[in-house]
Motif scaffolding. Structure first.
Motif, mmCIF file in Angstrom:
data_model
loop_
_atom_site.group_PDB
_atom_site.id
_atom_site.type_symbol
_atom_site.label_atom_id
_atom_site.label_comp_id
_atom_site.label_asym_id
_atom_site.label_seq_id
_atom_site.Cartn_x
_atom_site.Cartn_y
_atom_site.Cartn_z
ATOM 1 N N LEU A 2 -9.866 -4.409 -6.458
ATOM 2 C CA LEU A 2 -9.085 -4.104 -5.253
ATOM 3 C C LEU A 2 -8.268 -2.835 -5.436
ATOM 4 O O LEU A 2 -7.950 -2.151 -4.459
ATOM 5 C CB LEU A 2 -8.144 -5.272 -4.926
ATOM 6 C CG LEU A 2 -8.803 -6.600 -4.553
ATOM 7 C CD1 LEU A 2 -7.744 -7.621 -4.167
ATOM 8 C CD2 LEU A 2 -9.795 -6.417 -3.417
ATOM 9 N N LEU A 3 -7.929 -2.512 -6.693
ATOM 10 C CA LEU A 3 -7.193 -1.292 -6.989
ATOM 11 C C LEU A 3 -7.912 -0.074 -6.426
ATOM 12 O O LEU A 3 -7.284 0.877 -5.938
ATOM 13 C CB LEU A 3 -7.046 -1.156 -8.506
ATOM 14 C CG LEU A 3 -6.351 0.093 -9.042
ATOM 15 C CD1 LEU A 3 -4.854 -0.045 -8.881
ATOM 16 C CD2 LEU A 3 -6.710 0.309 -10.510
ATOM 17 N N ILE A 4 -9.242 -0.102 -6.473
ATOM 18 C CA ILE A 4 -10.050 1.032 -6.035
ATOM 19 C C ILE A 4 -10.490 0.912 -4.581
ATOM 20 O O ILE A 4 -10.557 1.899 -3.852
ATOM 21 C CB ILE A 4 -11.305 1.161 -6.930
ATOM 22 C CG1 ILE A 4 -10.921 1.160 -8.413
ATOM 23 C CG2 ILE A 4 -12.096 2.404 -6.584
ATOM 24 C CD1 ILE A 4 -10.048 2.305 -8.824
ATOM 25 N N LEU A 5 -10.765 -0.328 -4.115
ATOM 26 C CA LEU A 5 -11.422 -0.504 -2.819
ATOM 27 C C LEU A 5 -10.571 -1.166 -1.744
ATOM 28 O O LEU A 5 -10.922 -1.074 -0.566
ATOM 29 C CB LEU A 5 -12.701 -1.332 -3.007
ATOM 30 C CG LEU A 5 -13.743 -0.768 -3.982
ATOM 31 C CD1 LEU A 5 -14.911 -1.739 -4.107
ATOM 32 C CD2 LEU A 5 -14.225 0.592 -3.507
ATOM 33 N N ASP A 100 2.374 -7.343 -12.061
ATOM 34 C CA ASP A 100 0.921 -7.185 -12.198
ATOM 35 C C ASP A 100 0.455 -5.846 -11.624
ATOM 36 O O ASP A 100 -0.479 -5.220 -12.141
ATOM 37 C CB ASP A 100 0.193 -8.327 -11.500
ATOM 38 C CG ASP A 100 0.341 -9.646 -12.237
ATOM 39 O OD1 ASP A 100 0.923 -9.649 -13.344
ATOM 40 O OD2 ASP A 100 -0.101 -10.685 -11.704
ATOM 41 N N ASP A 101 1.106 -5.398 -10.557
ATOM 42 C CA ASP A 101 0.790 -4.079 -10.009
ATOM 43 C C ASP A 101 1.236 -2.975 -10.957
ATOM 44 O O ASP A 101 0.597 -1.921 -11.053
ATOM 45 C CB ASP A 101 1.445 -3.899 -8.638
ATOM 46 C CG ASP A 101 0.760 -4.698 -7.543
ATOM 47 O OD1 ASP A 101 -0.412 -5.078 -7.731
ATOM 48 O OD2 ASP A 101 1.396 -4.951 -6.495
ATOM 49 N N ILE A 124 -4.646 4.529 -3.986
ATOM 50 C CA ILE A 124 -4.652 3.390 -4.890
ATOM 51 C C ILE A 124 -4.162 2.158 -4.133
ATOM 52 O O ILE A 124 -3.267 2.255 -3.283
ATOM 53 C CB ILE A 124 -3.763 3.664 -6.121
ATOM 54 C CG1 ILE A 124 -3.934 2.570 -7.177
ATOM 55 C CG2 ILE A 124 -2.310 3.831 -5.738
ATOM 56 C CD1 ILE A 124 -3.268 2.906 -8.501
ATOM 57 N N CYS A 125 -4.756 1.027 -4.405
ATOM 58 C CA CYS A 125 -4.345 -0.229 -3.772
ATOM 59 C C CYS A 125 -3.633 -1.096 -4.798
ATOM 60 O O CYS A 125 -4.141 -1.301 -5.901
ATOM 61 C CB CYS A 125 -5.561 -0.967 -3.217
ATOM 62 S SG CYS A 125 -5.165 -2.602 -2.534
ATOM 63 N N PRO A 347 14.849 -8.238 -9.115
ATOM 64 C CA PRO A 347 13.729 -9.105 -9.524
ATOM 65 C C PRO A 347 12.438 -8.694 -8.819
ATOM 66 O O PRO A 347 12.430 -8.487 -7.617
ATOM 67 C CB PRO A 347 14.195 -10.498 -9.078
ATOM 68 C CG PRO A 347 15.682 -10.406 -9.049
ATOM 69 C CD PRO A 347 15.987 -8.997 -8.591
ATOM 70 N N LEU A 348 11.366 -8.568 -9.574
ATOM 71 C CA LEU A 348 10.127 -8.067 -9.021
ATOM 72 C C LEU A 348 9.068 -9.136 -8.836
ATOM 73 O O LEU A 348 7.978 -8.859 -8.380
ATOM 74 C CB LEU A 348 9.556 -6.974 -9.944
ATOM 75 C CG LEU A 348 10.455 -5.752 -10.189
ATOM 76 C CD1 LEU A 348 9.726 -4.752 -11.055
ATOM 77 C CD2 LEU A 348 10.875 -5.106 -8.888
ATOM 78 N N SER A 349 9.361 -10.358 -9.223
ATOM 79 C CA SER A 349 8.296 -11.352 -9.229
ATOM 80 C C SER A 349 7.998 -11.847 -7.825
ATOM 81 O O SER A 349 8.699 -11.559 -6.871
ATOM 82 C CB SER A 349 8.637 -12.502 -10.167
ATOM 83 O OG SER A 349 9.567 -13.372 -9.594
#
Length: 350
Positions: A2-5, A100-101, A124-125, A347-349
């Motif tokens: 998904l990062l690419i598409l 995760d991102d 970028i996705c 907090p980023l979660s």
């Protein structure tokens, strides 16, 4: 992928089940290969947290101040990193970046040598942020391993982001942030040998900041880098890994004998991974504490509302001693938290 598409690729398969997406993935082999490899060495893959480069609090604040100014000027995220470690980051109001991102972003940059040769502007996705749309990432290396990422939703903002990068770089150079980053990379992170030995004394008497200054002063001496090449900490402590549940950040000690070989490090990583899976098993847990012993290590995991601690000891270590040392590790990390965590981060979660 998904990062690419982006997740909109699903629509293509709904319209045509034989849709071939290979041409869309051209040249991305190295990105996927690097990410797959990360699952064999990077704790971020299962801790769902990111790690910071150890720095003086004042140095991190100086970097954060200019990134915040840029974020307030229309940039969605401004991220300064050294390899896979965060120096500082800021996002626009209410913008949330999942750990995760962060992992995907750093892997995207570090897996390609082309980013080192010139400034780049790429779609970028980030699946956790928005799986259906692209962001646009401006990437520029400022030093050998230090790079800046500026993310926006505007595909026509290259020149604006370039101006932002110039402003940021000028401030970082004038405030000596980049030189401090290089010093931190040379000195490394926390070492189990430096765990304060007397629990009756305040840990800041041997704080990470002072220890780093001392080793830097001795870097030019005939003894080499001035680093302590010991063989473990008190009670046979070999290594530890600590996750702050509020910050979604983690810190791990440096590897030292007898786990300074690649095979030994992979073996420990797998042991931690199995321990993490067991602790978070919804069918039989979650657990608050677990103690394991095998031919390689004594492993202890302790989970509270505030943190997760994973520690590896010599196979002959006693349980009571291991628990005592883990308490001292937690106290030590609290004493130096300004230098090992990005406390200004929200907090980023998920």
């Amino acid at each position: 992928m998904l990062l690419i598409l982006t997740k909109s690729i699903d629509k293509c398969f709904e319209k045509n089940s034989k849709f071939d997406m290979t041409p869309l993935l051209g040249g991305t082999d190295v990105v996927f290969s690097s990410l797959i490899h990360a699952f064999s060495w990077n704790p971020a893959t299962y801790l769902h947290a990111y790690t910071c480069l150890p720095l003086r609090h004042s140095t991190r604040q100086a970097a954060g101040a200019i990134l915040q100014d840029i974020a307030d000027s229309g940039v969605l995220f401004a991220i300064l990193m050294c390899r896979y470690k965060v120096i500082s980051l800021f996002g626009a109001q209410k913008a949330v970046l999942h750990p995760d991102d962060m992992l995907l972003l750093s892997n995207f940059v570090l897996s390609s040598e082309s980013f080192r040769t010139s400034e780049s502007f790429s779609p970028i996705c980030l699946p956790q942020f928005n799986p259906m749309a692209f962001l646009y990432a401006y990437v520029q290396y400022l030093e050998v391993d230090t790079y800046l990422m500026l993310l926006t939703t505007d595909s026509d903002s290259f020149f604006h982001l370039k101006e932002c990068r110039i402003r940021i770089e000028n401030v970082l150079v004038k405030s000596n942030v980049l030189s401090e980053v290089q010093r931190s990379m040379l000195d490394g992170g926390l070492r189990v040998e430096d765990l304060p030995g007397d629990p009756t004394l305040p840990s800041d008497s041997v704080s990470f900041r002072l220890r780093r200054d001392k080793s830097l002063q001795g870097a030019g001496s005939s003894t080499g880098t001035g680093r302590n090449n010991g063989v473990g900490g008190p009670a046979g402590l070999l290594h530890f890994m600590y996750r702050s549940n509020y910050l979604d950040q983690y810190v791990a000690s440096e590897f030292s004998p007898p786990i300074n070989s690649r095979n030994a490090q992979k073996r420990l990583f797998r042991a931690y991974q199995k321990l993490h899976t067991s602790m978070h098993d919804k069918d039989v847990g979650p657990h608050k504490m677990q103690y394991r012993k095998d031919e390689n290590y004594v492993l202890l995991c302790w989970i509270t509302q505030e943190f997760e601690l994973y520690a590896a000891f010599d196979p002959l270590a006693e349980k009571s001693s291991a628990i005592t040392v883990c308490n001292r590790v937690c106290q030590w990390l609290r004493d130096v938290e300004n230098e090992i965590f990005l406390l200004e981060a929200s907090p980023l979660s998920w």
